[in-house]
Design a protein around this motif. Structure first.
Motif, mmCIF file in Angstrom:
data_model
loop_
_atom_site.group_PDB
_atom_site.id
_atom_site.type_symbol
_atom_site.label_atom_id
_atom_site.label_comp_id
_atom_site.label_asym_id
_atom_site.label_seq_id
_atom_site.Cartn_x
_atom_site.Cartn_y
_atom_site.Cartn_z
ATOM 1 N N THR A 63 0.817 -1.238 0.080
ATOM 2 C CA THR A 63 -0.087 -0.108 0.269
ATOM 3 C C THR A 63 0.904 1.178 0.073
ATOM 4 O O THR A 63 1.947 1.269 0.619
ATOM 5 N N ASP A 64 0.393 2.287 -0.741
ATOM 6 C CA ASP A 64 1.199 3.521 -0.744
ATOM 7 C C ASP A 64 2.673 3.440 -1.219
ATOM 8 O O ASP A 64 3.433 4.072 -0.610
ATOM 9 N N LEU A 65 2.642 2.563 -2.232
ATOM 10 C CA LEU A 65 4.156 2.318 -2.643
ATOM 11 C C LEU A 65 4.541 3.308 -3.654
ATOM 12 O O LEU A 65 5.858 3.326 -3.960
ATOM 13 N N ASP A 66 3.750 4.298 -3.949
ATOM 14 C CA ASP A 66 4.071 5.583 -4.769
ATOM 15 C C ASP A 66 4.732 6.320 -3.992
ATOM 16 O O ASP A 66 5.338 7.358 -4.529
ATOM 17 N N LEU A 67 4.690 6.247 -2.674
ATOM 18 C CA LEU A 67 5.493 7.193 -1.787
ATOM 19 C C LEU A 67 6.942 6.731 -1.534
ATOM 20 O O LEU A 67 7.660 7.504 -1.184
ATOM 21 N N VAL A 68 7.358 5.567 -1.994
ATOM 22 C CA VAL A 68 8.859 4.962 -1.730
ATOM 23 C C VAL A 68 9.539 5.865 -2.921
ATOM 24 O O VAL A 68 9.646 6.025 -3.872
ATOM 25 N N LYS A 69 10.907 6.231 -2.025
ATOM 26 C CA LYS A 69 11.873 6.713 -2.677
ATOM 27 C C LYS A 69 13.119 5.909 -2.855
ATOM 28 O O LYS A 69 14.127 6.137 -3.850
ATOM 29 N N LYS A 70 13.310 4.950 -1.839
ATOM 30 C CA LYS A 70 14.348 4.210 -1.942
ATOM 31 C C LYS A 70 13.949 2.825 -1.537
ATOM 32 O O LYS A 70 13.209 2.616 -0.703
ATOM 33 N N VAL A 71 14.886 1.785 -2.086
ATOM 34 C CA VAL A 71 14.637 0.352 -1.481
ATOM 35 C C VAL A 71 16.084 -0.093 -1.162
ATOM 36 O O VAL A 71 16.972 0.075 -1.753
ATOM 37 N N ILE A 72 15.941 -0.659 -0.033
ATOM 38 C CA ILE A 72 17.138 -1.067 0.570
ATOM 39 C C ILE A 72 17.237 -2.613 0.672
ATOM 40 O O ILE A 72 16.194 -3.245 1.417
ATOM 41 N N PHE A 73 18.128 -3.531 0.116
ATOM 42 C CA PHE A 73 18.359 -4.918 0.292
ATOM 43 C C PHE A 73 19.336 -5.097 1.088
ATOM 44 O O PHE A 73 20.278 -4.509 1.431
ATOM 45 N N ALA A 74 19.347 -6.274 1.864
ATOM 46 C CA ALA A 74 20.188 -6.842 2.514
ATOM 47 C C ALA A 74 21.490 -7.009 1.836
ATOM 48 O O ALA A 74 21.655 -7.404 0.746
ATOM 49 N N ASN A 75 22.542 -6.487 2.704
ATOM 50 C CA ASN A 75 23.945 -6.505 2.181
ATOM 51 C C ASN A 75 24.266 -5.717 0.829
ATOM 52 O O ASN A 75 25.316 -5.702 0.464
ATOM 53 N N VAL A 76 23.375 -4.669 0.862
ATOM 54 C CA VAL A 76 23.735 -3.704 -0.366
ATOM 55 C C VAL A 76 23.572 -2.367 0.411
ATOM 56 O O VAL A 76 22.711 -2.043 0.849
ATOM 57 N N SER A 77 24.850 -1.669 0.257
ATOM 58 C CA SER A 77 25.197 -0.551 0.909
ATOM 59 C C SER A 77 24.539 0.646 0.310
ATOM 60 O O SER A 77 24.202 1.571 0.867
ATOM 61 N N THR A 78 24.263 0.700 -1.121
ATOM 62 C CA THR A 78 23.750 1.792 -1.733
ATOM 63 C C THR A 78 22.151 1.693 -1.974
ATOM 64 O O THR A 78 21.850 0.516 -2.955
ATOM 65 N N PRO A 79 21.424 2.101 -1.466
ATOM 66 C CA PRO A 79 19.876 1.976 -1.807
ATOM 67 C C PRO A 79 19.472 2.133 -3.308
ATOM 68 O O PRO A 79 20.334 2.791 -4.228
ATOM 69 N N VAL A 80 18.522 1.437 -3.735
ATOM 70 C CA VAL A 80 18.079 1.466 -5.105
ATOM 71 C C VAL A 80 17.156 2.575 -5.274
ATOM 72 O O VAL A 80 15.844 2.772 -4.626
ATOM 73 N N GLU A 81 17.282 3.391 -6.021
ATOM 74 C CA GLU A 81 16.355 4.824 -6.375
ATOM 75 C C GLU A 81 15.848 4.791 -7.443
ATOM 76 O O GLU A 81 14.937 5.598 -8.054
ATOM 77 N N THR A 82 15.968 3.762 -8.621
ATOM 78 C CA THR A 82 15.238 3.769 -9.792
ATOM 79 C C THR A 82 14.875 2.675 -9.931
ATOM 80 O O THR A 82 15.264 1.507 -9.699
ATOM 81 N N PHE A 83 13.522 2.746 -10.354
ATOM 82 C CA PHE A 83 12.402 1.429 -10.572
ATOM 83 C C PHE A 83 12.094 1.161 -11.839
ATOM 84 O O PHE A 83 12.253 2.076 -12.711
ATOM 85 N N VAL A 84 11.762 0.011 -11.984
ATOM 86 C CA VAL A 84 11.282 -0.418 -13.311
ATOM 87 C C VAL A 84 9.848 0.013 -13.498
ATOM 88 O O VAL A 84 9.626 0.372 -14.604
ATOM 89 N N SER A 85 9.053 0.130 -12.449
ATOM 90 C CA SER A 85 7.875 0.598 -12.594
ATOM 91 C C SER A 85 7.273 0.820 -11.132
ATOM 92 O O SER A 85 7.956 0.125 -10.093
ATOM 93 N N GLN A 86 6.370 1.673 -10.924
ATOM 94 C CA GLN A 86 5.809 2.133 -9.526
ATOM 95 C C GLN A 86 4.382 2.723 -9.417
ATOM 96 O O GLN A 86 4.093 3.383 -10.197
ATOM 97 N N SER A 87 3.419 2.134 -8.777
ATOM 98 C CA SER A 87 2.293 2.662 -8.491
ATOM 99 C C SER A 87 1.973 2.387 -6.813
ATOM 100 O O SER A 87 2.922 2.196 -6.229
ATOM 101 N N ALA A 88 0.520 2.745 -6.706
ATOM 102 C CA ALA A 88 0.154 2.943 -5.057
ATOM 103 C C ALA A 88 0.348 1.353 -4.644
ATOM 104 O O ALA A 88 0.394 1.069 -3.486
ATOM 105 N N THR A 89 0.048 0.430 -5.530
ATOM 106 C CA THR A 89 0.082 -0.862 -5.111
ATOM 107 C C THR A 89 1.080 -1.880 -5.163
ATOM 108 O O THR A 89 1.102 -3.043 -4.834
ATOM 109 N N GLN A 90 1.856 -1.403 -6.325
ATOM 110 C CA GLN A 90 3.018 -2.366 -6.787
ATOM 111 C C GLN A 90 4.289 -1.577 -7.173
ATOM 112 O O GLN A 90 4.157 -0.624 -7.755
ATOM 113 N N LEU A 91 5.279 -2.173 -6.856
ATOM 114 C CA LEU A 91 6.658 -1.630 -7.030
ATOM 115 C C LEU A 91 7.418 -2.737 -7.623
ATOM 116 O O LEU A 91 7.767 -3.601 -7.173
ATOM 117 N N VAL A 92 8.180 -2.601 -8.994
ATOM 118 C CA VAL A 92 9.028 -3.530 -9.458
ATOM 119 C C VAL A 92 10.225 -3.232 -9.431
ATOM 120 O O VAL A 92 10.504 -1.813 -9.867
#
Length: 361
Positions: free
Chosen positions: A113-142
């Motif tokens: 929910t409210d995934l259109d508010l996401v600015k960064k995605v942080i994965f385990a063991n990755v120091s630099t957050p992901v800020e560019t997404f394949v696609s983004q909506s309120a209910t789905q983030l790829v």
């Protein structure tokens, strides 16, 4: 006479929860006197959507955080106060992730929910957050999974810097080994590793070698061909992914090394030829006797026999064969006997020199 009238701003209610960028409504008295509203983390707003005596409509800043509001006003008594109620700022939330396990370098779909508010995605063991997404909506983030990501929870970060973490771990696909071929091989020859997801391999580690192999003859998703390094010994093979997670083979490889079966003659005279019999002797690069530098020039050499001239001054002892580099050596099980009297030991420093020198009298 003096007439004194003292009025102040008061708040009777405010919107309980709102998304960043949405409008909230504050109701109360003398709200037309309000000059500014400060959201949590000192986010000050001075421009309002609508303002009247009993109502104030204001837009929530994109980077606002949950907390009470500070209202500053002018009037008969200029002042400021903090609201008793708290404004809850909506945050993105994760409900599911697919696929899991996911292959690093491919896409994962985050549902919530409210995934259109996401600015960064942080994965385990990755120091630099992901800020560019394949696609983004309120209910789905790829989003593409970084190659160095490990199994763990995924964290979403809003513009405010506030983070929310997935309840479940996102699992990662790792390289897997099904076979090693050949199972017995020589140093500096090729080993073929067969398996799955081998295109994720960044390092191959051999038993007896501290430095991993990072250059491959070839690499695909199902097969890695790598040259066996000098120093490798019998043991299991370890694959390491870019994340640093390792996979160990179930079977071992055997590394073929030269063997010495006999000397001829034994005893041997210094300055004469010695025949060394054995197996894989064509791999030998040097022969070292006791009390003498290693011999690197041979009278003859084949897979089963080496003929070498015995240096003078050698002592009784085992013979050492050098292979490829100084880390690879094989020592004879038997002792080579040397005829004649034992030579005097080597003296590191002279105790008398029969020669002129400076400051001599």
């Amino acid at each position: 006479f003096n007439l004194s009238v003292s009025n102040s701003v008061s708040v009777s209610s405010l919107t309980e929860e709102a998304r960043p960028g949405a409008d909230i409504t504050i109701t109360g008295n003398y709200l037309n006197w309000v000059k500014s509203i400060t959201f949590n983390q000192n986010k000050v707003v001075t421009n309002f959507v609508n303002q009247s005596f009993g109502q104030l409509v204001v837009t929530v800043p994109e980077d606002a955080q949950t907390g009470p509001l500070v209202i500053e006003y002018a009037g008969t008594d200029s002042s400021s106060f903090e609201t008793a109620d708290t404004l809850k700022v909506t945050l993105p939330m994760t409900t599911a992730m697919a696929p899991s396990p996911v292959k690093p370098g491919t896409n994962v779909t985050i549902t919530g929910t409210d995934l259109d508010l996401v600015k960064k995605v942080i994965f385990a063991n990755v120091s630099t957050p992901v800020e560019t997404f394949v696609s983004q909506s309120a209910t789905q983030l790829v989003v593409a999974v970084p190659m160095t990501a490990r199994k763990g929870k995924v964290t979403l970060e809003a513009a405010s810097g506030v983070q929310t973490t997935s309840a479940a771990d996102l699992d990662m696909i790792l390289p897997a080994i099904t076979s090693l071929s050949p199972a017995s091989l020589n140093l500096n020859t090729n080993l073929t590793i067969t398996g799955t997801n081998l295109d994720l391999v960044s390092k191959v580690i051999f038993s007896g070698v501290a430095q991993p192999v990072t250059t491959f003859v070839s690499k695909t998703a199902t097969q890695v061909v790598v040259k066996v390094p000098a120093g490798a010994r019998k043991g299991k093979v370890t694959l390491e992914a870019a994340s640093g997670v390792q996979t160990v083979s179930g079977s071992e490889i055997s590394v073929n090394l030269p063997t010495i079966t006999s000397f001829s003659p034994n005893p041997v005279d210094p300055g004469t030829n010695l025949t060394i019999n054995g197996t894989r002797l064509d791999m030998v690069t040097s022969v070292a006797f006791q009390n003498a530098p290693a011999v690197t020039s041979f009278v003859s050499k084949s897979a089963s026999q080496i003929v070498v001239r015995v240096p003078t001054g050698v002592l009784n002892g085992r013979v050492t064969l050098g292979i490829s580099n100084p880390t690879d050596t094989v020592q004879s099980a038997a002792t080579l006997e040397v005829t004649g009297a034992a030579p005097p030991p080597t003296i590191a420093l002279p105790f008398f020199l029969d020669a002129l020198s400076s400051n001599w009298n």
